[in-house]
Design a protein around this motif. Structure first.
Motif, PDB file in Angstrom:
ATOM      1  N   GLY A 193     -11.933  15.896  16.454  1.00  0.00           N
ATOM      2  CA  GLY A 193     -12.685  14.599  16.650  1.00  0.00           C
ATOM      3  C   GLY A 193     -13.979  14.778  17.705  1.00  0.00           C
ATOM      4  O   GLY A 193     -14.421  15.987  17.693  1.00  0.00           O
ATOM      5  N   LEU A 194     -14.139  13.735  18.242  1.00  0.00           N
ATOM      6  CA  LEU A 194     -15.341  13.779  19.251  1.00  0.00           C
ATOM      7  C   LEU A 194     -15.090  14.452  20.701  1.00  0.00           C
ATOM      8  O   LEU A 194     -15.828  14.715  21.342  1.00  0.00           O
ATOM      9  CB  LEU A 194     -15.883  12.398  19.506  1.00  0.00           C
ATOM     10  CG  LEU A 194     -16.705  11.913  17.985  1.00  0.00           C
ATOM     11  CD1 LEU A 194     -17.196  10.379  18.383  1.00  0.00           C
ATOM     12  CD2 LEU A 194     -17.603  12.676  17.762  1.00  0.00           C
ATOM     13  N   SER A 195     -13.742  14.424  20.825  1.00  0.00           N
ATOM     14  CA  SER A 195     -13.296  14.533  22.095  1.00  0.00           C
ATOM     15  C   SER A 195     -11.932  15.302  21.964  1.00  0.00           C
ATOM     16  O   SER A 195     -11.000  14.841  21.486  1.00  0.00           O
ATOM     17  CB  SER A 195     -13.093  13.312  22.919  1.00  0.00           C
ATOM     18  OG  SER A 195     -12.499  13.796  24.317  1.00  0.00           O
ATOM     19  N   THR A 196     -11.676  16.142  22.886  1.00  0.00           N
ATOM     20  CA  THR A 196     -10.302  17.096  22.944  1.00  0.00           C
ATOM     21  C   THR A 196     -10.306  17.258  24.437  1.00  0.00           C
ATOM     22  O   THR A 196     -10.918  17.969  25.064  1.00  0.00           O
ATOM     23  CB  THR A 196     -10.371  18.365  22.105  1.00  0.00           C
ATOM     24  OG1 THR A 196     -10.655  18.311  20.843  1.00  0.00           O
ATOM     25  CG2 THR A 196      -9.042  19.091  22.366  1.00  0.00           C
ATOM     26  N   SER A 197      -9.022  16.714  24.762  1.00  0.00           N
ATOM     27  CA  SER A 197      -8.872  16.863  26.400  1.00  0.00           C
ATOM     28  C   SER A 197      -7.565  17.472  26.594  1.00  0.00           C
ATOM     29  O   SER A 197      -6.600  17.327  25.814  1.00  0.00           O
ATOM     30  CB  SER A 197      -8.668  15.426  26.819  1.00  0.00           C
ATOM     31  OG  SER A 197      -8.284  15.215  28.120  1.00  0.00           O
ATOM     32  N   GLY A 214     -14.893  29.163  17.741  1.00  0.00           N
ATOM     33  CA  GLY A 214     -14.642  28.728  16.365  1.00  0.00           C
ATOM     34  C   GLY A 214     -15.003  27.107  16.070  1.00  0.00           C
ATOM     35  O   GLY A 214     -14.352  26.591  15.170  1.00  0.00           O
ATOM     36  N   ALA A 215     -15.767  26.533  17.125  1.00  0.00           N
ATOM     37  CA  ALA A 215     -15.890  25.289  16.708  1.00  0.00           C
ATOM     38  C   ALA A 215     -16.751  24.839  15.721  1.00  0.00           C
ATOM     39  O   ALA A 215     -17.629  25.584  15.432  1.00  0.00           O
ATOM     40  CB  ALA A 215     -16.581  24.703  18.051  1.00  0.00           C
ATOM     41  N   GLY A 216     -16.484  23.895  14.883  1.00  0.00           N
ATOM     42  CA  GLY A 216     -17.273  23.543  13.840  1.00  0.00           C
ATOM     43  C   GLY A 216     -17.096  22.175  13.268  1.00  0.00           C
ATOM     44  O   GLY A 216     -16.247  21.438  13.601  1.00  0.00           O
ATOM     45  N   ASN A 223     -23.785  18.796  19.272  1.00  0.00           N
ATOM     46  CA  ASN A 223     -24.145  19.457  20.599  1.00  0.00           C
ATOM     47  C   ASN A 223     -22.640  19.264  21.424  1.00  0.00           C
ATOM     48  O   ASN A 223     -21.800  18.397  21.019  1.00  0.00           O
ATOM     49  CB  ASN A 223     -25.013  18.270  21.272  1.00  0.00           C
ATOM     50  CG  ASN A 223     -26.621  18.520  20.803  1.00  0.00           C
ATOM     51  OD1 ASN A 223     -27.288  19.437  21.580  1.00  0.00           O
ATOM     52  ND2 ASN A 223     -26.984  18.035  20.077  1.00  0.00           N
ATOM     53  N   PHE A 224     -22.488  20.115  22.118  1.00  0.00           N
ATOM     54  CA  PHE A 224     -21.335  20.332  23.018  1.00  0.00           C
ATOM     55  C   PHE A 224     -21.328  20.461  24.222  1.00  0.00           C
ATOM     56  O   PHE A 224     -22.276  20.643  24.880  1.00  0.00           O
ATOM     57  CB  PHE A 224     -20.853  22.076  22.353  1.00  0.00           C
ATOM     58  CG  PHE A 224     -19.594  22.315  22.099  1.00  0.00           C
ATOM     59  CD1 PHE A 224     -18.477  21.216  21.980  1.00  0.00           C
ATOM     60  CD2 PHE A 224     -18.994  23.279  22.058  1.00  0.00           C
ATOM     61  CE1 PHE A 224     -17.331  21.123  21.586  1.00  0.00           C
ATOM     62  CE2 PHE A 224     -17.636  23.793  21.711  1.00  0.00           C
ATOM     63  CZ  PHE A 224     -16.675  22.703  21.445  1.00  0.00           C
ATOM     64  N   ASN A 225     -20.224  19.504  24.877  1.00  0.00           N
ATOM     65  CA  ASN A 225     -20.434  19.473  26.281  1.00  0.00           C
ATOM     66  C   ASN A 225     -18.735  19.709  26.781  1.00  0.00           C
ATOM     67  O   ASN A 225     -17.992  19.464  26.091  1.00  0.00           O
ATOM     68  CB  ASN A 225     -20.811  18.034  26.633  1.00  0.00           C
ATOM     69  CG  ASN A 225     -22.190  17.918  26.015  1.00  0.00           C
ATOM     70  OD1 ASN A 225     -22.232  17.534  25.002  1.00  0.00           O
ATOM     71  ND2 ASN A 225     -23.203  17.983  26.960  1.00  0.00           N
ATOM     72  N   CYS A 226     -18.840  19.542  28.272  1.00  0.00           N
ATOM     73  CA  CYS A 226     -17.506  19.828  28.763  1.00  0.00           C
ATOM     74  C   CYS A 226     -17.505  18.743  30.088  1.00  0.00           C
ATOM     75  O   CYS A 226     -18.489  18.632  30.745  1.00  0.00           O
ATOM     76  CB  CYS A 226     -17.281  21.146  29.047  1.00  0.00           C
ATOM     77  SG  CYS A 226     -15.888  21.512  29.849  1.00  0.00           S
ATOM     78  N   ARG A 227     -16.286  18.093  30.120  1.00  0.00           N
ATOM     79  CA  ARG A 227     -16.232  17.442  31.522  1.00  0.00           C
ATOM     80  C   ARG A 227     -14.823  17.575  32.179  1.00  0.00           C
ATOM     81  O   ARG A 227     -13.862  18.003  31.674  1.00  0.00           O
ATOM     82  CB  ARG A 227     -16.346  15.753  31.197  1.00  0.00           C
ATOM     83  CG  ARG A 227     -17.731  15.184  30.699  1.00  0.00           C
ATOM     84  CD  ARG A 227     -17.865  13.748  30.704  1.00  0.00           C
ATOM     85  NE  ARG A 227     -18.900  13.296  30.331  1.00  0.00           N
ATOM     86  CZ  ARG A 227     -19.311  12.445  29.235  1.00  0.00           C
ATOM     87  NH1 ARG A 227     -18.525  12.330  28.266  1.00  0.00           N
ATOM     88  NH2 ARG A 227     -20.515  12.026  29.310  1.00  0.00           N
ATOM     89  N   THR A 331     -20.824  15.070  17.288  1.00  0.00           N
ATOM     90  CA  THR A 331     -20.278  15.067  15.837  1.00  0.00           C
ATOM     91  C   THR A 331     -18.876  15.283  15.909  1.00  0.00           C
ATOM     92  O   THR A 331     -18.317  16.266  16.647  1.00  0.00           O
ATOM     93  CB  THR A 331     -20.949  15.725  14.972  1.00  0.00           C
ATOM     94  OG1 THR A 331     -22.250  15.522  15.117  1.00  0.00           O
ATOM     95  CG2 THR A 331     -20.638  15.665  13.526  1.00  0.00           C
ATOM     96  N   SER A 332     -18.033  14.630  14.914  1.00  0.00           N
ATOM     97  CA  SER A 332     -16.563  15.079  15.007  1.00  0.00           C
ATOM     98  C   SER A 332     -16.293  16.553  14.560  1.00  0.00           C
ATOM     99  O   SER A 332     -16.796  16.956  13.576  1.00  0.00           O
ATOM    100  CB  SER A 332     -15.805  14.177  14.320  1.00  0.00           C
ATOM    101  OG  SER A 332     -15.613  12.746  14.632  1.00  0.00           O
TER     102      SER A 332
END
Lengths: 344, 69
Positions: A193-197, A214-216, A223-227, A331-332
């Motif tokens: 999905g849009l977020s993996t916590s 392996g993200a896709g 676009n890829f981010n981290c929090r 994007t998911s």
């Protein structure tokens, strides 16, 4: 008067002696006196009489030097002296090469080589020495000294590879086998999905390392981010990013609302190509200091032309431990993995 | 219409939850998209301006880099 005389026994004429006998009597008397006084005869100028024996009238003339000082003869360190008139004497000062008089000193810090220490100074030095740790406390190369409940004591050298640690009672140091160290895989989570916590509350690691690969997506670039700790405020400070974008190096800096894993605005991650990986390290994750996050990654560019390398350092202005790491995308995601490692 | 999905993995319990974004998360997602759009617009504007300037100067990007080195 007694006759003979009471002290010397000299025989004198008696009242009944005939006058004609007087000359002879006086001869006897005179000879007795002469004999008694014989030792008084003679001597020289300045001499005095001295008893020769314990016998009465047994004298002898001697030099008049008994009980008197006739000369002062000196040797170093005494100086002066003499045999006549006023005699002056002195004493040389002592040195490390000659005896003599010395000045006392209470000092325990002087470096003088001519002063002499007083008991005061000696006691001060003794007290310090008495309070010092005895050299004999340690016996073997590598020994160390620590204080037990009451006194300094020895901790013998450990064995090869051991590390110094505190015992279970937290009362003394001890040698122990080094922990295995290295990295411990905490979790493996498939991105979705849009977020993996990933929640890592109460972790005991020094650093956390997220290996994301392996993200896709189904097809769209992303676009890829981290929090950290789901914080969305623009408090990821001083983010500095360097990425290879079509041959150019992109340097950006500023406060953002997330840690960028790609170069937003320049080139996104190619969604249909999972040939990507990031190493995101969260340093000192349990401290109350600012958190430094370093990102090293490589991904296929959304332009299908470039492979992008990105390196960046981000500082999260937070004073709480890291308990949650969230990877987000615009994007998911349909695939990809985040492995979280703990580093002691 | 359903909200986008998110995944939450609790390492302590090893529980993985997949659910739709709640309202707050959806709002944040929209804000993130808006921020990204602004960044992309800013970069595109800067890129366009840069290309226009290079055209005006009659030099390539590599020549500009060389000029500024």
């Amino acid at each position: 008067m007694t006759n003979p005389t009471s002290n010397f026994g000299w025989q004198m004429p008696t009242p009944t002696d005939l006058v004609t006998d007087l000359p002879a009597d006086f001869e006897v008397f005179g000879q007795a006196v002469d004999t008694s006084m014989a030792d008084l005869k003679g001597g020289t100028t300045g001499q005095i009489l001295s008893k020769a024996t314990n016998a009465d009238m047994d004298f002898t003339w001697i030099t008049n030097d008994v009980g008197d000082i006739t000369a002062v003869n000196v040797t170093s360190p005494i100086t002066g002296g003499g045999s006549s008139g006023a005699v002056t004497i002195g004493v040389n000062a002592a040195s490390t090469s000659a005896s003599g008089v010395v000045q006392l000193s209470d000092s325990t810090s002087t470096t003088s080589s001519v002063l002499a220490s007083t008991p005061t100074a000696t006691k001060a030095a003794y007290d310090l020495a008495n309070a010092a740790i005895a050299k004999s406390t340690v016996t073997t190369a590598g020994d160390i000294i620590y204080r037990n409940a009451t006194v300094p004591t020895r901790l013998g050298i450990g064995t090869a590879g051991q590390v110094l640690t505190v015992n279970s009672g937290a009362t003394a140091p001890e040698w122990a086998a080094a922990s295995s160290g290295g990295m411990t895989l905490i979790s493996t989570t498939t991105l979705s999905g849009l977020s993996t916590s990933v929640t890592v509350a109460s972790n005991t690691y020094k650093n956390l390392v997220a290996y994301i690969y392996g993200a896709g997506t189904a097809s769209a670039n992303f676009n890829f981010n981290c929090r950290i700790n789901s914080i969305t405020a623009s408090t990821y400070l001083y983010q500095q990013r360097t990425g290879q974008t079509g041959g150019a190096i992109v340097n950006t800096a500023g406060d953002t609302s997330a840690i960028d894993l790609n170069n937003p605005g320049y080139i996104a991650v190619k969604g249909a190509d999972t040939d990507n990986a990031w190493n995101v390290t969260f340093w000192d994750c349990n401290s109350t200091n600012r958190k430094i996050v370093t990102v090293n990654g490589s991904y296929k560019g959304g332009d299908s032309t470039n492979t992008i390398m990105t390196n960046q350092v981000s500082v999260r202005d937070a004073t709480s431990a890291i308990t949650n790491i969230t990877v987000i995308s615009n994007t998911s995601l349909t695939g990809g993995t985040i492995q979280l490692y703990g580093v002691k | 219409m359903t909200n986008p999905m998110i995944r939450i993995h609790n390492v302590e319990t090893d529980e993985v939850i997949d659910r739709e974004m709640n309202a707050a998360e959806l709002n944040q997602h929209k804000k993130d998209l808006a921020d990204l759009a602004k960044i992309e617009k800013d970069v595109a504007t800067a890129t366009t301006a840069k290309e226009a300037l290079l055209t005006k100067l009659g030099i390539t990007a590599n020549e500009a880099t060389l000029l500024l080195s």
